[in-house]
Enzyme design. Structure first.
Site, PDB file in Angstrom:
ATOM      1  N   GLU A  39       0.835  -1.200   0.000  1.00  0.00           N
ATOM      2  CA  GLU A  39       0.000   0.000   0.000  1.00  0.00           C
ATOM      3  C   GLU A  39       0.873   1.255   0.000  1.00  0.00           C
ATOM      4  O   GLU A  39       0.590   2.229  -0.724  1.00  0.00           O
ATOM      5  CB  GLU A  39      -0.909  -0.008   1.236  1.00  0.00           C
ATOM      6  CG  GLU A  39      -1.850   1.171   1.316  1.00  0.00           C
ATOM      7  CD  GLU A  39      -2.683   1.189   2.591  1.00  0.00           C
ATOM      8  OE1 GLU A  39      -3.412   2.175   2.789  1.00  0.00           O
ATOM      9  OE2 GLU A  39      -2.589   0.227   3.391  1.00  0.00           O
ATOM     10  N   CYS A  85      -2.056  -0.285  12.946  1.00  0.00           N
ATOM     11  CA  CYS A  85      -2.054  -1.510  13.754  1.00  0.00           C
ATOM     12  C   CYS A  85      -2.614  -1.292  15.151  1.00  0.00           C
ATOM     13  O   CYS A  85      -3.116  -2.233  15.771  1.00  0.00           O
ATOM     14  CB  CYS A  85      -0.633  -2.050  13.877  1.00  0.00           C
ATOM     15  SG  CYS A  85       0.098  -2.520  12.303  1.00  0.00           S
ATOM     16  N   GLU A 105     -17.435  -2.991  11.565  1.00  0.00           N
ATOM     17  CA  GLU A 105     -16.843  -3.181  10.239  1.00  0.00           C
ATOM     18  C   GLU A 105     -15.931  -4.404  10.160  1.00  0.00           C
ATOM     19  O   GLU A 105     -15.537  -4.815   9.072  1.00  0.00           O
ATOM     20  CB  GLU A 105     -16.062  -1.931   9.807  1.00  0.00           C
ATOM     21  CG  GLU A 105     -14.987  -1.481  10.747  1.00  0.00           C
ATOM     22  CD  GLU A 105     -15.442  -0.414  11.722  1.00  0.00           C
ATOM     23  OE1 GLU A 105     -14.626   0.461  12.080  1.00  0.00           O
ATOM     24  OE2 GLU A 105     -16.618  -0.462  12.142  1.00  0.00           O
ATOM     25  N   SER A 153      -3.441   3.953   6.986  1.00  0.00           N
ATOM     26  CA  SER A 153      -3.411   2.755   6.147  1.00  0.00           C
ATOM     27  C   SER A 153      -4.747   2.033   6.256  1.00  0.00           C
ATOM     28  O   SER A 153      -5.333   1.941   7.340  1.00  0.00           O
ATOM     29  CB  SER A 153      -2.282   1.829   6.595  1.00  0.00           C
ATOM     30  OG  SER A 153      -2.398   0.569   5.981  1.00  0.00           O
TER      31      SER A 153
END
Length: 604
Positions: free
Chosen positions: A281, A299, A366, A319
């Site tokens: 990415e 993270c 999600e 990210s």
């Protein structure tokens, strides 16, 4: 330097040293319930009172600066009597449920009562009763156990800069808590759990989910798998009296197998997959595709929620790659389900994390890309230790056993995810090898290894210079985010972890009752990080893209990093969140919130 005398013993200390610090150098123990060196020096508990020659009143040693010629006495009958009476007054307003309390046997108030020979109370307080706030998926607040030490306030405000706590009400009714004594769930709390680590009692503690795990283990219809985070292998042993930072990965696996888990996997495998996805990415962003620079790592769920709450304009920079925990959870219920032939709805996925924010992360709606909740239960280091104790195992005597495959093997890069700068270093190892065809030396990587301060570095990546930064706690992250937002600094890649020292200092790690808990935590983080880097050195493969099981995962199941299938399972989105709300974050919370608020009298 200044010279003073403490209990007839002369000592020379640097100017600015407090009396309590000087006494520590002489190995004289002055008890306290509020003091945290350089963090909480407010003399609120008054337990550390001492006699100062020439002064009629007793003085709090934690806030008393050493001066030339001072004569201090720390254990005179007058001092001991005063300390004991202050402690008895605190106890008179404290619940007496020690046998069922979360901190039974590891409570600073309980320990001090024993050390000061308190066997009865002269006064019987009213014992103010406050509603227990257990609406958060991560932590529980029991205000009735608050002793007004203000540690949670200063750590949250001065170290994390989130500031959800303050002193509420006055006099006998005063208590530390969120505005209006409302639920933590309604605040911008990032659930890092640092307040739990410094709380001297059980006024703050993690939400215990061990009963859910015991129930799953007893269900013959369920296939129960567990993943363990990198830093657990260097902190779990501390719960059983083993040296700080000692690697106990083999004993940990043996204990989990004896508890009855069907498969024991390594979350470091998920960390290796994270690097594959996040690294590609970043390369896409550097090529002008896929999003703006700098790219922030995602993270740490505490950091992600902080960004959503306080810096929503920076969300596009996060990210989209999920954390190792959530990547692993999605793969367990898809990839592993396919390999094993076990339906995903029969797989019960558990993780052991050093972090209570992971409970919040797993509950995010999600994270259901496998078709159901990807991680069903998150345990902290402390919760797993409680389960092992309940089973009657002697942890230190267990033989070393190996993780199960195919998701139990990790590279050294995956292991160092739990240490300061580990995510950045793991990514740089792969990026340098992929783009430059060379390895970065330890000397080059040492530029981003630290435990507190912000680190910045530059690395050659192909025909460009990669500018990176690493922040070790949210307080440093706020400064960094301000610089990025105001365009006062330019970076390409930024790692942020919510807790000081990263995951090795997470809010779910062992709690120590000690005179100087904050300094102790710094030492613990260093010992644990050292253990992780030792484990890294022992690995056959030290780069994520060399892990043969990860390569097989992509060959057989995902295709390639950032493929359509990888995006479907391993990537996610983020959203701006209001700082304060009464509506609750998840479906079904609204009714519970209203009930809690009605009980508190805020809704008629």
């Amino acid at each position: 330097m200044v010279h003073l005398t403490i209990d007839d013993r002369p000592i020379e200390v640097e100017e600015g040293t407090t009396v309590i610090e000087a006494a520590q150098e002489l190995r004289i123990d002055i008890p306290t319930l509020c003091y945290l060196k350089e963090v909480n020096v407010i003399a609120s508990c008054r337990i550390c009172q001492v006699e100062l020659e020439g002064h009629n009143n007793l003085i709090a040693a934690c806030a008393l600066t050493a001066a030339e010629g001072m004569v201090i006495r720390t254990h005179t009958p007058r001092v001991l009597h005063a300390r004991k009476k202050v402690l008895e007054l605190l106890l008179s307003d404290h619940p007496f449920d020690c046998l069922t309390c979360f901190r039974n046997g590891n409570c600073e108030l309980q320990t001090l009562a024993r050390e000061m020979n308190v066997h009865g109370l002269q006064w019987e307080g009213e014992r103010g009763v406050f509603a227990v706030d257990d609406l958060s998926p991560s932590l529980v607040r029991e205000p009735s156990k608050c002793i007004r030490c203000r540690r949670c306030i200063t750590v949250c405000r001065d170290v994390l800069t989130v500031s959800i706590y303050d002193m509420l009400h006055r006099g006998f009714d005063s208590v530390a808590g969120p505005a209006f004594n409302d639920s933590i769930q309604d605040t911008p709390c990032i659930t890092c759990g640092q307040c739990i680590l410094v709380c001297p009692t059980a006024a703050l503690h993690e939400k215990d989910d061990t009963d859910k795990v015991w129930k799953a283990l007893q269900d013959p219809e369920l296939h129960v798998v567990i993943q363990t985070a990198p830093s657990i292998r260097v902190s779990l042993g501390e719960e059983f009296g083993m040296p700080q930072g000692e690697l106990v990965v083999g004993k940990m696996v043996a204990a989990l197998r004896r508890l009855g888990f069907n498969k024991i996997f390594d979350d470091c495998f998920g960390a290796d997959v994270t690097i594959m996805e996040e690294g590609h990415e970043l390369l896409a962003r550097l090529a002008g595709k896929g999003g703006p620079l700098p790219q922030f790592t995602s993270c740490c769920p505490g950091w992600v929620k902080f960004c959503e709450n306080f810096y929503p304009e920076l969300i596009p920079h996060l990210s989209s790659t999920k954390s190792p925990q959530q990547i692993f959870g999605a793969l367990v219920k898809t990839y592993y389900s396919e390999l094993s032939g076990i339906p995903s709805d029969k797989i019960f996925s558990i993780s052991v994390m050093p972090c209570i924010a992971k409970k919040f992360e797993a509950a995010r709606p999600e994270h259901r890309d496998s078709g159901q909740r990807d991680v069903d239960v998150v345990l902290t280091t402390r919760e797993l230790a409680r389960m092992i104790r309940m089973s009657g195992m002697n942890f230190a005597d267990l033989p070393d056993e190996e993780f199960d495959q195919p998701m139990g093997y990790a590279s050294g890069a995956g292991v160092i995810f739990g240490a300061s700068g580990g995510v950045m270093e793991a990514a740089l190892r792969t990026l340098s090898a992929k783009v430059n065809g060379t390895e970065l030396s330890d000397e080059e990587l040492n530029k981003i290894r630290s435990f507190n301060e912000l680190r910045e570095a530059e690395y050659k990546l192909g025909d460009r210079t990669l500018r990176v930064a690493v922040a070790r706690n949210i307080g440093e992250a706020r400064k960094l985010c301000d610089r990025v937002r105001n365009k006062k600094a330019e970076y390409d890649f930024i790692e942020i972890m919510a807790c000081p020292g990263a995951c090795v200092g997470g809010g779910g790690q062992p709690i120590y009752s000690n005179l100087d808990k904050w300094s102790l935590q710094i030492d613990l983080r260093k010992s644990r990080a050292k253990g992780l880097f030792q484990a890294d050195q022992q690995k056959e493969y030290r780069k994520s893209h060399e892990n043969p099981y990860v390569l097989k995962l992509y060959h057989d199941f995902l295709g390639e990093p950032n493929s359509e299938k990888a995006h479907q399972l391993l990537h996610t989105g983020h959203k701006a969140r209001p700082l304060y709300t009464c509506e609750g974050t998840y479906a079904g919370d609204k009714v519970e919130h209203r009930h809690y608020r009605e009980e508190k009298g805020y809704i008629q």
